[in-house]
Enzyme design. Structure first.
Site, PDB file in Angstrom:
ATOM      1  N   ALA A  99      -3.656   7.760  -5.205  1.00  0.00           N
ATOM      2  CA  ALA A  99      -2.297   7.222  -5.311  1.00  0.00           C
ATOM      3  C   ALA A  99      -2.457   5.732  -5.638  1.00  0.00           C
ATOM      4  O   ALA A  99      -2.621   4.897  -4.756  1.00  0.00           O
ATOM      5  CB  ALA A  99      -1.557   7.405  -4.000  1.00  0.00           C
ATOM      6  N   GLY A 155       0.834  -1.206   0.000  1.00  0.00           N
ATOM      7  CA  GLY A 155       0.000   0.000   0.000  1.00  0.00           C
ATOM      8  C   GLY A 155       0.860   1.243   0.000  1.00  0.00           C
ATOM      9  O   GLY A 155       2.063   1.180  -0.229  1.00  0.00           O
ATOM     10  N   ASN A 156       0.224   2.380   0.211  1.00  0.00           N
ATOM     11  CA  ASN A 156       0.992   3.632   0.326  1.00  0.00           C
ATOM     12  C   ASN A 156       0.342   4.526   1.365  1.00  0.00           C
ATOM     13  O   ASN A 156      -0.685   4.181   1.943  1.00  0.00           O
ATOM     14  CB  ASN A 156       1.100   4.313  -1.041  1.00  0.00           C
ATOM     15  CG  ASN A 156      -0.258   4.653  -1.607  1.00  0.00           C
ATOM     16  OD1 ASN A 156      -0.987   5.471  -1.067  1.00  0.00           O
ATOM     17  ND2 ASN A 156      -0.618   3.986  -2.709  1.00  0.00           N
ATOM     18  N   ARG A 157       0.936   5.677   1.600  1.00  0.00           N
ATOM     19  CA  ARG A 157       0.533   6.521   2.723  1.00  0.00           C
ATOM     20  C   ARG A 157      -0.590   7.510   2.396  1.00  0.00           C
ATOM     21  O   ARG A 157      -0.879   8.388   3.194  1.00  0.00           O
ATOM     22  CB  ARG A 157       1.740   7.309   3.239  1.00  0.00           C
ATOM     23  CG  ARG A 157       2.837   6.446   3.794  1.00  0.00           C
ATOM     24  CD  ARG A 157       3.928   7.288   4.412  1.00  0.00           C
ATOM     25  NE  ARG A 157       5.149   6.533   4.575  1.00  0.00           N
ATOM     26  CZ  ARG A 157       5.372   5.693   5.580  1.00  0.00           C
ATOM     27  NH1 ARG A 157       4.448   5.507   6.507  1.00  0.00           N
ATOM     28  NH2 ARG A 157       6.497   5.016   5.661  1.00  0.00           N
ATOM     29  N   SER A 158      -1.211   7.393   1.243  1.00  0.00           N
ATOM     30  CA  SER A 158      -2.268   8.346   0.899  1.00  0.00           C
ATOM     31  C   SER A 158      -3.435   8.233   1.885  1.00  0.00           C
ATOM     32  O   SER A 158      -3.912   7.138   2.182  1.00  0.00           O
ATOM     33  CB  SER A 158      -2.775   8.067  -0.519  1.00  0.00           C
ATOM     34  OG  SER A 158      -3.908   8.864  -0.770  1.00  0.00           O
TER      35      SER A 158
END
Ligand code: CTP
Length: 399
Positions: A277, A209-212
């Site tokens: 994102a 995943g990512n930090r969005s």
């Protein structure tokens, strides 16, 4: 012109024969996209039934501070919920109570608690409306910032003719729209916005995943809805609540699901803003069972996901405004301009990772807007709501 009023409207109905028009008023408001909560005074029950208004508004109608079953109708909460308080019809009696700070029913208690714009549409017979006390009371409300709609002149229920008729529901909605939405070019336009980050499964418990946080996309959805757009919000996993009224939300998890949801909404959209994102890669194979820990290193093969924004550019209907985001660390402006060309965008929003308070998770953001005319507009650090406004102001110039 269809008028979109994506607002939470608290509609107070007081005891006047014009209360029969409240049913049509609720219809008009709902048709325009508003969420409507009706508060009926006791006297208004003689003119219009709660059942009619609750059916049309889709919400139970409230009357008393303490309901029959002993529950408290929280006027403070109601007032905070509302984007706008509209009292229509406003009877001479309720007017007098409002002007003099009385507080003996739910509607007036809510009025006293309200911090949102308040509108009143007076309705009474000719002589009552002419009476000096009525005018003095209306003047008092005006001094406090209450906005008056009507009354109109014409035939009255008494058989007399003159000033005192409640303005027609369409006129009331048009006034609210003019004041609250203004002449935004986004009114009635369909706008698709993607938000948040995607999660790509490694196995049933883990993902890439990512930090969005989704905050930027949600701020865009909210601002677009306030401007009267019909908003489709496609979001990756987020704890954020749908911001405001008039937003249809689709929750997705993976890039593939986001692609499917966005593609199916894109063809109908006048404006597409891809702020999500999206993962560029996903595990080529997601394990069906939980991957067990071993002593050796673990390699996960990744395959590219579909570039949704590139697909949007390639399939862009004539007249659609397409906006992408970019996050660059080196040669930021040149890279963003390249992306704008390659993906056939009308506008690209370049995110900064360098500045404190900008980017993932923050309530503020620092962006640069780059259009097809190669004009570069570097904005200062702003709240995400302000950034959303700047982006949509630019979009409006392209519509
Ligand atoms: N985007 C997309 N689908 C993807 C990846 C990105 O629609 N699979 C969109 C994002 O929503 C954003 C834009 O593409 O609007 C830019 O994403 P970014 O990661 O900055 O750029 P990439 O195109 O992925 O290129 P690179 O990784 O080379 O910077």
């Amino acid at each position: 012109m269809e008028r979109r009023l994506n607002r939470k409207v608290l509609l107070g109905v007081s005891g006047s024969i014009a209360a029969y028009k409240a049913a049509a008023l609720v219809r008009e408001l709902v048709k325009a996209g508003a969420e409507v909560q009706v508060v009926l005074t006791r006297a208004a029950h003689d003119f219009v039934t709660p059942l009619t208004l609750s059916t049309l508004s889709g919400r139970p109608v409230l009357t008393d501070l303490v309901a029959g079953d002993g529950t408290w109708n929280d006027h403070v909460h109601l007032a905070r919920w509302a984007d706008v308080l509209l009292i229509a019809p406003l009877s001479a009696n309720t007017l007098s109570k409002l002007a003099n700070g009385q507080c003996d029913n739910l509607l007036i208690a809510t009025y006293l608690s309200a911090t949102c714009p308040v509108y009143v549409a007076p309705a009474m017979d000719l002589e009552m409306f002419r009476d000096a006390s009525t005018h003095a009371n209306l003047d008092r409300l005006k001094e406090r910032g209450v906005r008056q709609i009507g009354p109109d002149s014409g035939e009255l229920a008494s058989g007399l003719s003159g000033e005192g008729r409640m303005s027609e529901p369409e006129v009331i909605v048009a006034r609210l729209h003019a004041d609250l939405v203004g002449g935004s070019k986004l009114n009635g336009k369909r706008l698709l916005v993607s938000a948040g980050g995607t999660q790509e499964a490694i196995d049933p418990v883990r993902y890439i995943g990512n930090r969005s946080s989704g905050k930027m996309g949600f701020a865009i959805a909210e601002e677009a809805a306030l401007r009267g757009a019909v908003v489709e919000l496609v979001t990756g996993p987020t704890a954020l609540a749908t911001p405001g009224t008039g937003i249809h939300r689709t929750d997705v998890v993976s890039a593939a699901q986001m692609a499917e949801a966005c593609k199916s909404a894109a063809g109908n959209s006048d404006v597409v803003i891809m702020s999500a994102a999206v993962a560029d890669y996903r595990p080529a194979v997601a394990a069906t069972g939980k991957i067990k820990k071993k002593d050796a290193a673990l390699n996960i093969d990744l395959e590219p996901t579909e570039d949704i924004l590139a697909w949007m550019g390639a399939h862009k209907p004539a007249g659609q405004v397409l906006v992408g985001f970019a996050l660059e660390t080196d040669d930021a402006v040149a890279n963003a301009q390249g992306k704008l060309e390659r993906k056939k965008l009308d506008l690209i929003v370049l995110n900064s990772l360098q500045d404190a308070g900008a980017g993932f998770g923050h309530d503020t953001n620092k962006v640069t807007l780059i259009g097809r005319d190669t004009k570069v507009l570097a904005l200062p650090l702003l709240s995400k709501a302000e950034v959303a406004r700047a982006i949509l102001d630019h979009v409006e110039t392209l519509l």
